[in-house]
Design a protein around this motif. Structure first.
Motif, mmCIF file in Angstrom:
data_model
loop_
_atom_site.group_PDB
_atom_site.id
_atom_site.type_symbol
_atom_site.label_atom_id
_atom_site.label_comp_id
_atom_site.label_asym_id
_atom_site.label_seq_id
_atom_site.Cartn_x
_atom_site.Cartn_y
_atom_site.Cartn_z
ATOM 1 N N VAL A 83 0.809 -1.183 0.159
ATOM 2 C CA VAL A 83 -0.023 -0.005 0.109
ATOM 3 C C VAL A 83 0.928 1.231 0.047
ATOM 4 O O VAL A 83 1.540 1.368 0.886
ATOM 5 C CB VAL A 83 -0.891 0.130 1.287
ATOM 6 C CG1 VAL A 83 -1.763 1.411 1.411
ATOM 7 C CG2 VAL A 83 -1.944 -1.179 1.180
ATOM 8 N N ARG A 84 0.906 2.039 -1.127
ATOM 9 C CA ARG A 84 1.610 3.237 -1.094
ATOM 10 C C ARG A 84 0.978 4.350 -1.849
ATOM 11 O O ARG A 84 0.634 4.089 -3.102
ATOM 12 C CB ARG A 84 2.926 2.892 -2.027
ATOM 13 C CG ARG A 84 3.899 3.888 -2.298
ATOM 14 C CD ARG A 84 4.537 4.660 -1.060
ATOM 15 N NE ARG A 84 5.551 3.721 -0.331
ATOM 16 C CZ ARG A 84 6.313 4.104 0.673
ATOM 17 N NH1 ARG A 84 6.072 5.155 1.121
ATOM 18 N NH2 ARG A 84 6.999 3.011 1.098
ATOM 19 N N GLU A 88 3.578 9.812 -2.173
ATOM 20 C CA GLU A 88 4.588 9.599 -1.193
ATOM 21 C C GLU A 88 5.375 8.148 -1.883
ATOM 22 O O GLU A 88 6.083 7.446 -1.260
ATOM 23 C CB GLU A 88 4.143 9.154 -0.033
ATOM 24 C CG GLU A 88 3.493 10.368 0.791
ATOM 25 C CD GLU A 88 2.626 9.921 2.003
ATOM 26 O OE1 GLU A 88 2.522 8.685 2.190
ATOM 27 O OE2 GLU A 88 2.162 10.960 2.516
ATOM 28 N N LEU A 89 5.335 8.210 -3.152
ATOM 29 C CA LEU A 89 6.275 7.034 -3.927
ATOM 30 C C LEU A 89 7.561 6.897 -3.545
ATOM 31 O O LEU A 89 8.470 8.020 -3.467
ATOM 32 C CB LEU A 89 6.069 7.211 -5.256
ATOM 33 C CG LEU A 89 6.739 6.059 -6.444
ATOM 34 C CD1 LEU A 89 5.619 4.826 -5.965
ATOM 35 C CD2 LEU A 89 6.295 6.368 -7.705
ATOM 36 N N LYS A 90 8.221 5.725 -3.358
ATOM 37 C CA LYS A 90 9.358 5.386 -3.093
ATOM 38 C C LYS A 90 9.875 4.245 -3.956
ATOM 39 O O LYS A 90 9.353 3.021 -3.820
ATOM 40 C CB LYS A 90 9.741 5.099 -1.629
ATOM 41 C CG LYS A 90 9.556 6.308 -0.750
ATOM 42 C CD LYS A 90 9.904 5.810 0.772
ATOM 43 C CE LYS A 90 9.634 7.098 1.516
ATOM 44 N NZ LYS A 90 10.077 6.535 3.091
ATOM 45 N N LEU A 91 10.896 4.337 -4.729
ATOM 46 C CA LEU A 91 11.526 3.660 -5.756
ATOM 47 C C LEU A 91 12.843 3.528 -5.618
ATOM 48 O O LEU A 91 13.411 4.498 -5.587
ATOM 49 C CB LEU A 91 11.013 3.559 -7.093
ATOM 50 C CG LEU A 91 9.271 3.389 -7.337
ATOM 51 C CD1 LEU A 91 8.978 3.797 -8.828
ATOM 52 C CD2 LEU A 91 8.813 1.844 -7.013
ATOM 53 N N GLU A 92 13.447 2.348 -5.839
ATOM 54 C CA GLU A 92 14.812 2.142 -5.739
ATOM 55 C C GLU A 92 15.686 2.942 -7.136
ATOM 56 O O GLU A 92 14.959 2.771 -8.308
ATOM 57 C CB GLU A 92 15.265 0.649 -5.873
ATOM 58 C CG GLU A 92 16.851 0.445 -5.874
ATOM 59 C CD GLU A 92 17.136 -1.096 -5.993
ATOM 60 O OE1 GLU A 92 18.350 -1.366 -6.185
ATOM 61 O OE2 GLU A 92 16.087 -1.793 -5.761
ATOM 62 N N PRO A 93 16.315 3.735 -6.788
ATOM 63 C CA PRO A 93 16.979 4.691 -8.086
ATOM 64 C C PRO A 93 17.695 3.650 -9.119
ATOM 65 O O PRO A 93 18.142 2.669 -8.829
ATOM 66 C CB PRO A 93 17.821 5.363 -7.706
ATOM 67 C CG PRO A 93 17.578 5.617 -5.921
ATOM 68 C CD PRO A 93 16.917 4.142 -5.616
#
Length: 253
Positions: A83-84, A88-93
């Motif tokens: 759930v995101r 406020e997205l967070k992804l590995e660069p």
């Protein structure tokens, strides 16, 4: 919009075309396996499809109901889902061969963080695929104008005062400018999809109640059908059935 109103079973029944357009967009970008981020995974059909094609998928959605459905559908596949909120997205660069986001941007009041995070997550040579509604020029009239007029009628105005319609307009040229400033090259320029809503009040109302007007329907309870049919009827009468659905593909050099 409250998370509980996005129910996977309702969404799945009414949004098969959105699923098909997402698959089309992904195929246009070229599918060769690797890692894929599915931002706004919905009820999980795209996530499952991509996992079946050999991708390891990182999926997310704002709705717990959608996330639960995706987990069930993708059990046994290389899929992680959480759930995101896309704001406020967070992804590995620089980690993903494809970052895919269909039918999410128009639900965000501010898209800067989401676009920056998605662009940053694409690895060199990888693609960012976006599809969203209301990509028409800022200030131009569309079906939302009609909807606001209905919501302001005496029967609905006070009851929906604390449940505003949350579908925002993000013109295609503004999205392109943000992506270019993030270092991506536009591979497929913004292309408006041929996606006129069905011109039949009950069928159109069913589609809108499942997604776009889910919060308002939830608020109105037993009167929800009257409201969504009233909106659908007015949109058909005004010939405002084009949601201005747009597809864009960008790539990182």
């Amino acid at each position: 919009m409250e998370r509980h109103v996005w129910q996977a079973e309702h969404y799945r029944r009414s949004n098969s075309r959105q699923y098909r357009t997402a698959v089309e967009a992904l195929e246009l970008a070229g599918l060769h396996g690797g890692r894929l981020a599915d931002v706004g995974c919905g009820s999980g059909e795209i996530t499952r499809n991509m996992a079946e094609r050999g991708f390891a998928v990182t999926a997310s959605d704002f709705s717990p109901s959608m996330v639960a459905a995706t987990r069930r559908l993708c059990e046994g596949f290389p899929v992680t889902v959480e759930v995101r909120d896309a704001r406020e997205l967070k992804l590995e660069p620089a980690a993903f061969d494809i970052v895919h986001c269909s039918w999410v941007l128009h639900w965000l009041d501010d898209i800067d963080h989401a676009l920056n995070e998605m662009a940053r997550a694409v690895k060199p040579g990888g693609a960012l695929i976006l599809q969203w509604s209301r990509a028409n020029a800022r200030g131009s009239e569309d079906g939302v104008t009609i909807l606001h007029g209905v919501m302001n009628r005496p029967r609905w105005r006070d009851r929906l005062a604390d449940t505003p319609f949350a579908m925002h307009q993000h013109p295609a040229d503004e999205v392109v400018a943000r992506l270019v400033s993030s270092g991506l090259a536009i591979e497929l320029p913004p292309t408006e999809l041929d996606a006129q809503f069905v011109a039949e009040p009950v069928a159109l109302a069913r589609i809108m109640r499942a997604a776009g007007l889910a919060a308002q329907a939830d608020k109105l309870g037993d009167d929800a059908d009257d409201f969504v049919i009233e909106v659908a009827t007015e949109m058909i009468a005004a010939n405002q059935l084009n949601p201005h659905n747009t597809r864009l593909i960008a790539r990182k050099a």
